[in-house]
Design a protein around this motif. Structure first.
Motif, PDB file in Angstrom:
ATOM      1  N   UNK A 102       0.812  -1.213   0.000  1.00 42.36           N
ATOM      2  CA  UNK A 102       0.000   0.000   0.000  1.00 42.36           C
ATOM      3  C   UNK A 102       0.848   1.267   0.000  1.00 42.36           C
ATOM      4  N   UNK A 103       2.007   1.224   0.640  1.00 40.29           N
ATOM      5  CA  UNK A 103       2.862   2.406   0.661  1.00 40.29           C
ATOM      6  C   UNK A 103       3.447   2.661  -0.724  1.00 40.29           C
ATOM      7  N   UNK A 104       3.801   1.611  -1.439  1.00 39.89           N
ATOM      8  CA  UNK A 104       4.274   1.767  -2.817  1.00 39.89           C
ATOM      9  C   UNK A 104       3.124   2.217  -3.721  1.00 39.89           C
ATOM     10  N   UNK A 105       1.916   1.751  -3.425  1.00 41.58           N
ATOM     11  CA  UNK A 105       0.738   2.237  -4.155  1.00 41.58           C
ATOM     12  C   UNK A 105       0.602   3.751  -3.969  1.00 41.58           C
ATOM     13  N   UNK A 106       0.910   4.248  -2.778  1.00 44.33           N
ATOM     14  CA  UNK A 106       0.888   5.685  -2.543  1.00 44.33           C
ATOM     15  C   UNK A 106       1.937   6.401  -3.389  1.00 44.33           C
ATOM     16  N   UNK A 107       3.066   5.739  -3.622  1.00 45.43           N
ATOM     17  CA  UNK A 107       4.085   6.287  -4.522  1.00 45.43           C
ATOM     18  C   UNK A 107       3.511   6.414  -5.926  1.00 45.43           C
ATOM     19  N   UNK A 206       6.472   3.179   7.034  1.00 47.02           N
ATOM     20  CA  UNK A 206       6.091   4.157   8.045  1.00 47.02           C
ATOM     21  C   UNK A 206       6.618   3.706   9.411  1.00 47.02           C
ATOM     22  N   UNK A 207       6.559   4.594  10.383  1.00 51.42           N
ATOM     23  CA  UNK A 207       7.225   4.357  11.671  1.00 51.42           C
ATOM     24  C   UNK A 207       6.689   3.132  12.418  1.00 51.42           C
ATOM     25  N   UNK A 230       8.719   8.064   7.935  1.00 55.31           N
ATOM     26  CA  UNK A 230       8.119   9.343   8.332  1.00 55.31           C
ATOM     27  C   UNK A 230       8.617   9.852   9.687  1.00 55.31           C
ATOM     28  N   UNK A 231       9.365   9.052  10.421  1.00 54.30           N
ATOM     29  CA  UNK A 231       9.934   9.488  11.694  1.00 54.30           C
ATOM     30  C   UNK A 231      11.336   8.915  11.843  1.00 54.30           C
ATOM     31  N   UNK A 232      12.161   9.616  12.580  1.00 51.98           N
ATOM     32  CA  UNK A 232      13.509   9.105  12.844  1.00 51.98           C
ATOM     33  C   UNK A 232      13.392   7.882  13.754  1.00 51.98           C
ATOM     34  N   UNK A 233      13.915   6.733  13.356  1.00 51.01           N
ATOM     35  CA  UNK A 233      13.865   5.554  14.223  1.00 51.01           C
ATOM     36  C   UNK A 233      14.808   5.698  15.405  1.00 51.01           C
ATOM     37  N   UNK A 234      14.764   4.716  16.314  1.00 50.92           N
ATOM     38  CA  UNK A 234      15.612   4.815  17.497  1.00 50.92           C
ATOM     39  C   UNK A 234      17.089   4.697  17.127  1.00 50.92           C
TER      40      UNK A 234
END
Length: 260
Positions: A102-107, A206-207, A230-234
């Motif tokens: 789905x995230x690639x679909x958003x691309x 995504x995070x 979308x967020x900096x990981x640990x």
């Protein structure tokens, strides 16, 4: 032992034994009952287990499919932001592979009408891209997964081996300290083949995918070139990405930040 490593051990135990108790975790990992419970809470929050009184078990296949189907239907705001950033990595003349996530679909949603060639196993992404007259679309053959509208199987795998592309965009179910995972082996084998056919491998996640463990690991960190999230990981993930020479890109609404 880091929590991510413990979670991998617990999940691997569950795959083999189907259920685990708090006492099993204490013995297996030499941790306290409180630590064992915290690890189970984390796995439950990530949708990997069902907690029971005194332990946990794996969700049934039916429960897992329903959860995955829900994720396919809902493309979150975070995924759209990541997809928009990923689309900026496409250029005229490119040859690309898009997987069925789905995230690639958003691309695909954010791609412009440029002259390029796209290979995909996603019915949804092919339909989205068909509005662009300048994009040449190659939909690989294979068996149709009717619920999620993607093609898979031996025919799809064989067809992929005939393509060599500039970059591939891959979505994931989870990324842990050991690597990148998919929901099932059929999808995972296709993702693995896609990474082998591309000069540059770009993972979109995504995070919520960090610290999550899917069923099948299809890639190590050394197999990836760029990770867009979308967020900096640990700090442990950031360190591992740096050690593996993976470019980390944080996609923010209105502004993008790059972390080397």
């Amino acid at each position: 032992m880091y929590q991510e490593e413990r979670l991998v051990s617990i999940y691997n135990y569950l795959k083999k034994h189907k259920r685990i108790s708090v006492e099993d975790i204490c013995t297996l990992l030499d941790v306290s009952r409180d630590t064992a419970r915290r690890d189970l809470v984390r796995l439950e929050e990530e949708g990997q287990i069902i907690r029971t009184r005194g332990g946990a078990l794996l969700p049934t296949e039916h429960q897992m499919v329903l959860d995955y189907n829900h994720r396919l239907k809902v493309v979150s705001k975070e995924k759209q932001v990541i997809g928009k950033k990923a689309a900026s990595y496409t250029h005229p003349g490119d040859r690309l592979i898009l997987d069925a996530s789905t995230t690639v679909q958003a691309c695909a949603d954010h791609m412009e009408n440029i002259e390029c060639t796209i290979i995909t196993n996603s019915i949804n992404s092919a339909e989205i891209l068909s509005k662009h007259r300048s994009i040449s679309i190659h939909l690989i053959g294979g068996e149709l997964q009717k619920e999620h509208r993607f093609l898979f199987g031996a025919q799809a795998f064989e067809k992929l081996s005939q393509y060599f592309v500039d970059r591939v965009f891959i979505g994931i179910v989870g990324v842990s300290m050991t690597g990148f995972t998919s929901a099932n082996e059929d999808d995972g084998m296709l993702k693995k083949k896609m990474t082998q056919q591309a000069k540059e491998v770009i993972v979109l996640a995504d995070h919520t995918k960090f610290g999550n463990h899917g069923f099948f690991q299809f890639a190590d960190f050394k197999d990836i070139d760029v990770l867009i999230t979308d967020r900096v990981p640990n700090k442990d993930f950031v360190r591992l990405l740096n050690e593996s020479n993976v470019e980390l890109v944080i996609a923010c609404e209105g502004e993008d930040e790059l972390y080397d």
